[in-house]
Enzyme design. Structure first.
Site, PDB file in Angstrom:
ATOM      1  CB  ALA A   1     175.673  15.336  49.912  1.00 25.58           C
TER       2      ALA A   1
ATOM      3  CB  ALA B   1     169.233  22.660  47.881  1.00 31.85           C
ATOM      4  CE  LYS B   2     173.867  23.779  51.654  1.00 30.44           C
ATOM      5  NZ  LYS B   2     174.881  24.587  50.957  1.00 30.44           N
ATOM      6  CG  ASP B   3     169.403  15.391  49.779  1.00 29.87           C
ATOM      7  OD1 ASP B   3     169.946  15.650  50.867  1.00 29.87           O
ATOM      8  OD2 ASP B   3     168.305  14.811  49.687  1.00 29.87           O
TER       9      ASP B   3
END
Length: 430
Positions: free
Chosen positions: A109, A104-106
């Site tokens: 970012a 999910a950090k995409d």
């Protein structure tokens, strides 16, 4: 010939007509339909190419994503069959590990970098460097996005971070700086170190390119990415039929962004925090006090908290968590033993190989489903794959049974009254 065997032409014609008339209406229609398809296909074939019909032209369109950043988001929502069958609720999971960077950090970012570009803080292919303090998926996502958009990434992380994550960062071209695990009040703590590195770069005129501190914990591009995208996706994929959202919090961006979007449309929605051992967020939600029993004087063995779980849990209120904190209705504490057992359970029953924070989310979702009873729809998050947790979390999980469906949900939830997490000795990391 006909005359020689004594059959008149009129009789033979009548016999033939009788056979034709005896054929069923459906058989005749089927035959005509097949002939028509062949005729249509032949009519479209000109010069070695089948021509598109008007109807086809109306629905066919290009579906091309531009760059790796174009692959981020619109992840599938899946029903976890084993947990749904065991609880009587539809337990659904947003499969964020299907983002190109694997988590999910995409989303955050990309949002942080694009916001910095819009504000003029980053210029592609100019030597600019993005700095971040993280030992979790955010660093990997930033390294990927930076490569795709013409920047370099400098990641500060604790020196006990899993080898899989360090290897991934290095293979994506990030500069990795390891520091000893420390409290946020320590200047050498990995988040503070990343901030200092960005300031140093910007204060040195001899260095080409500027430095940007991504600041995932306080940068509001984080929760807004989930408000703008993750929340609307969940609403659309469920047809607006959601009773409960269960999620952990590291930076707090996911739970805040999703709850702010959904609660404005679903006022009866319940938002439940899933929290690992040592994190103070559970008590903050339940009792309004940021405290954990592991923080009593003389009991804390490390600078922060002791748990095998990476990615969620924290002992301070971040800006990203604070914007959604009033919308969080309940919290569930999940022990390491429960998380380990759930990770094993999901492999044995569903073939799902997930990371530690996902296991926490699924334990909390199952507990809350049993609390409220059957017939509800609960959405949680599959944060990342277990492939990033092989040398730490999954090393402790142990072997998977050769027997199908060897463990039961009751086995996992029974652990809550008997577990002892004193043997774990790993800090919560982001």
């Amino acid at each position: 010939m006909i005359g020689r065997i004594g059959v008149s032409p009129q009789l033979l014609l009548g016999f033939s007509l009788g056979i034709l008339l005896s054929a069923s209406y459906n058989e005749i229609c089927s035959l005509l339909s097949r002939l028509r398809v062949v005729q249509d296909d032949d009519s479209k074939f000109e010069g070695g190419r089948i021509q598109m019909t008007g109807e086809e032209a109306g629905v066919v369109k290009k579906e091309i994503r531009v760059g790796v950043e174009g692959l981020i988001g619109n992840t599938p929502l899946m029903k976890i069959k084993s947990l749904s069958d065991a609880t009587g609720c539809d337990i659904l999971a947003k499969v964020e590990m299907m983002n190109p960077g694997g988590s999910a950090k995409d989303r955050i970012a990309l949002a942080i970098v694009e916001r910095a570009e819009a504000e003029g803080h980053l210029r592609p292919n100019s030597g600019d460097v993005v700095y971040e303090g993280t030992s979790g998926s955010t660093g990997i996502s930033l390294a990927m996005i930076c490569r795709a958009k013409g920047y370099r990434a400098h990641i500060c992380l604790p020196d006990d971070t899993s080898t899989e994550k360090v290897d991934l960062l290095e293979k994506l071209g990030a500069e990795v700086e390891k520091v000893p695990p420390a409290s946020i009040v320590d200047k050498r703590q990995y988040v503070n170190q990343a901030r200092s590195r960005a300031i140093e770069r910007n204060n040195d005129d001899r260095i080409e390119g500027r430095g940007l501190f991504a600041d995932q914990f306080e940068n509001e591009a984080n929760w807004k990415a989930h408000y703008d995208h993750t929340g609307p996706e969940i609403y659309r994929q469920t047809g607006g039929q959601v009773d409960v959202v269960v999620a952990g919090a590291g930076t707090g961006g996911t739970i805040s962004g999703v709850s702010r979007y959904l609660k404005r449309r679903l006022p009866n929605l319940k938002v439940v925090l899933a929290d690992p051992p040592g994190s103070g967020l559970y008590n903050k939600v339940k009792y309004g006090v940021m405290f954990d029993i592991k923080e009593r004087e003389g009991t804390r063995r490390r600078h922060q908290v002791d748990t095998l779980v990476e990615g969620i849990g924290i002992n301070r209120i971040t800006r990203n968590f604070d914007v959604g904190r009033p919308l969080v209705d309940d919290a569930i504490r999940v022990t390491d033993e429960e998380s380990l057992a759930m990770a094993k359970f999901l492999v044995e029953h569903d073939g799902l190989f997930v990371g530690s924070s996902t296991a926490v989310n699924c334990v909390a979702a199952a507990k809350y489903a049993l609390k409220i009873g059957p017939g509800h729809t609960i959405v949680t998050i599959i944060c990342d794959s277990g492939t990033r947790h092989l040398s730490k979390f999954w090393k402790v999980v142990g072997p998977i049974s050769g027997e199908l469906a060897a463990s039961s949900l009751e086995d996992i939830l029974d652990l809550s009254s008997t577990t002892n997490t004193s043997r774990t000795n790993t800090p919560v990391n982001r």
